[in-house]
Design a protein around this motif. Structure first.
Motif, PDB file in Angstrom:
ATOM      1  N   THR A   1       0.829  -1.203   0.000  1.00 45.73           N
ATOM      2  CA  THR A   1       0.000   0.000   0.000  1.00 45.73           C
ATOM      3  C   THR A   1       0.861   1.250   0.000  1.00 45.73           C
ATOM      4  O   THR A   1       0.551   2.230  -0.694  1.00 45.73           O
ATOM      5  CB  THR A   1      -0.935   0.011   1.227  1.00 45.73           C
ATOM      6  N   ILE A   2       1.950   1.225   0.771  1.00 42.80           N
ATOM      7  CA  ILE A   2       2.855   2.378   0.813  1.00 42.80           C
ATOM      8  C   ILE A   2       3.443   2.637  -0.567  1.00 42.80           C
ATOM      9  O   ILE A   2       3.510   3.785  -1.038  1.00 42.80           O
ATOM     10  CB  ILE A   2       3.978   2.148   1.850  1.00 42.80           C
ATOM     11  N   ILE A   3       3.855   1.581  -1.242  1.00 46.56           N
ATOM     12  CA  ILE A   3       4.422   1.727  -2.586  1.00 46.56           C
ATOM     13  C   ILE A   3       3.375   2.269  -3.553  1.00 46.56           C
ATOM     14  O   ILE A   3       3.656   3.173  -4.340  1.00 46.56           O
ATOM     15  CB  ILE A   3       4.976   0.375  -3.082  1.00 46.56           C
ATOM     16  N   ASP A   4       2.148   1.722  -3.480  1.00 49.96           N
ATOM     17  CA  ASP A   4       1.064   2.208  -4.339  1.00 49.96           C
ATOM     18  C   ASP A   4       0.788   3.690  -4.085  1.00 49.96           C
ATOM     19  O   ASP A   4       0.599   4.473  -5.021  1.00 49.96           O
ATOM     20  CB  ASP A   4      -0.215   1.400  -4.088  1.00 49.96           C
ATOM     21  N   PHE A   5       0.765   4.063  -2.805  1.00 47.73           N
ATOM     22  CA  PHE A   5       0.503   5.457  -2.437  1.00 47.73           C
ATOM     23  C   PHE A   5       1.586   6.378  -2.991  1.00 47.73           C
ATOM     24  O   PHE A   5       1.296   7.445  -3.543  1.00 47.73           O
ATOM     25  CB  PHE A   5       0.430   5.591  -0.915  1.00 47.73           C
ATOM     26  N   ILE A   6       2.839   5.960  -2.840  1.00 47.73           N
ATOM     27  CA  ILE A   6       3.952   6.786  -3.334  1.00 47.73           C
ATOM     28  C   ILE A   6       3.883   6.931  -4.846  1.00 47.73           C
ATOM     29  O   ILE A   6       4.089   8.024  -5.395  1.00 47.73           O
ATOM     30  CB  ILE A   6       5.305   6.177  -2.901  1.00 47.73           C
TER      31      ILE A   6
END
Length: 414
Positions: free
Chosen positions: A3-8
């Motif tokens: 999720t963090i990667i998707d958000f970034i």
């Protein structure tokens, strides 16, 4: 972690596209772009190319294109300041260092007596601590200055400053960021349509039959055409949904369908939710995808404006707004639906960002455009002092709103 990667990724794409609009049109208008930043706050990485410094900063709260001019940070260096200069073979200053974090190899220490980096492009002062001889160095038009935080940017001479460009070009530069977000949204929606297809609802032909569903158990096949259900004629997919929905948790349905070149009578028993397990056909043609891109753009735009209307007509609620925390949560939900869901969310966020930036609040693009329009009406711009005050007030209001929205986003998680 995913999720963090998707958000970034979503964040970087949105900011990059928005700020690139300002950047590209500023460059074409002869306005110096001193810095192109992704993120805010402390600098993580910086590199310099073609008179622009590109930076990646710590906080994922947006980004900015720093153009030379009134709203640029002040490069004022007061008399008595100690700095270092680097000169070329012609004796012209090519670099100025005002930072304690960086050392110029071979730089000349100078105690400034007078400096003008906008009009005259000159440095006067005492070199190497020798106060017996006042020296003057011409400054190259494209010289760089290392600021206190260690960021090196090009100087901002008067001829490349934002406010000295024609008003039409400044207006276009301010609108270019939201415009790019709108273009991105349309392209993303077109991409979604090409990959997932657009549901065709004005037909009685079905698309797929879900494995193990009531329709599959009854022998209905992909691409079948349903002509009637319990004697009721079916001309489009909405008719099928209506009839099946009305018979949920009821008796079995008598379905007349054409498949494999013949007409068959099938008995299908819907689930308790009123479903038989069929989906409408999809169209993946380029023409349909392009049409979907624009129609989806307009449909979502009208919904966003409806929400904005409610916010200014007495129905204001922080729950209708989202900050970084809320967007992170929504990104997680979109990502759980798969790539196409995340892609659609990217388009929706881009559209939101474009519209919100056009709200006529100082510090937003809409506020800057409003000032441009006032300048056209008044036939003269606001003074730098007044514009600075207006921008400062707008920035303060936006910071307060961001804090309130972020706190509300966090509270909604509990």
């Amino acid at each position: 972690m995913t999720t963090i990667i998707d958000f970034i990724i979503v964040f970087v794409i949105l900011v990059l596209v928005h700020e690139f609009g300002h950047y590209w049109f500023a460059k074409r208008s002869g306005i110096l772009v001193r810095e192109f930043s992704i993120g805010m706050g402390p600098k993580l990485v910086a590199w310099h190319k073609n008179n622009t410094t590109y930076t990646l900063r710590l906080l994922p709260l947006g980004g900015y294109v720093r153009m030379a001019g009134w709203q640029d940070e002040d490069d004022e260096i007061k008399p008595g300041t100690m700095l270092a200069i680097e000169v070329n073979g012609d004796g012209r200053v090519t670099r100025i260092n005002t930072s304690n974090k960086t050392t110029l190899q071979g730089g000349i220490p100078v105690q400034v007596s007078r400096i003008d980096l906008v009009h005259e492009l000159v440095v006067e002062g005492y070199a190497n601590g020798d106060e017996s001889e006042l020296k003057t160095w011409p400054v190259d038009h494209d010289a760089t200055i290392i600021e206190e935080d260690g960021t090196e940017v090009v100087l901002a001479p008067d001829d490349v400053q934002f406010q000295n460009a024609p008003i039409a070009k400044r207006l276009l530069v301010n609108f270019a960021g939201p415009m790019n977000n709108f273009i991105l949204a349309i392209l993303v929606f077109i991409g979604v349509a090409l990959s997932a297809g657009v549901q065709v609802l004005d037909t009685n032909q079905i698309g797929t039959v879900q494995s193990g569903s009531p329709a599959a158990k009854a022998g209905l096949e992909n691409g079948a055409t349903i002509t009637s259900i319990d004697g009721q004629a079916i001309s489009q997919f909405a008719d099928l949904q209506k009839v099946v929905g009305e018979d949920k948790d009821g008796p079995s349905l008598n379905v007349v369908a054409k498949q494999n070149g013949k007409t068959e009578n099938l008995t299908i028993t819907p689930t308790k939710e009123g479903l038989i397990g069929v989906t409408p056909p999809v169209d993946r043609s380029i023409g349909t995808a392009i049409k979907y891109g624009f129609t989806q753009f307009w449909s979502l735009t009208t919904r966003i404006f409806d929400v904005l209307k409610q916010l200014v007509t007495g129905q204001f609620s922080l729950n209708k707004l989202a900050g970084p925390v809320g967007i992170y949560t929504m990104t997680s939900q979109a990502a759980s639906g798969g790539f196409q869901s995340l892609l659609f969310f990217l388009g929706y966020l881009s559209l939101n960002l474009g519209i919100m930036n056009l709200i006529p609040i100082p510090v937003l693009d809409g506020g800057k455009i409003l000032l441009n329009l006032l300048e056209i009406i008044r036939r003269k711009p606001l003074s730098p002092e007044k514009e600075g005050i207006v921008t400062l007030i707008g920035a303060g209001l936006m910071v307060l709103l961001l804090i309130a929205v972020t706190i509300n986003d966090i509270m909604r998680q509990f």
